[in-house]
Scaffold this motif. Sequence first.
Motif: not given
Length: 102
Positions: A44, A46, A50-52, A54-55, A58-59
């Motif tokens: 995945i 980033q 993007a905010n890591s 948040d990523v 979400q993942v």
Amino acid sequence: MIVKVGEGGRVVRLRDIARVELGAQTYNWEVQQFDGAPSIAVAIYQLPGANSLDVANQVRANMKQLARDFPEDSATNRVRPTCRRRGSIAEVRETLSLPWRW
């Protein structure tokens, strides 16, 4: 999608100048071994800006939802979770709060 409107109202659309498709970065899937069991690694990435955390959240949420459709005897594992970053944030908060504890 309209890219440009030229003289006389002539419209240039994205499909006129490019081929656009939604797809994976690679379709080269290899079965690996993880703790002695066959597995597939999914990377995945980033996106810039993007905010890591948040990523990662979400993942994690998407994997939980997707896992409902996985075979019963399968499992998901995170090889490189964001625990270090979460720990670092906790340490920064701790350090910033030290002067007010005296």
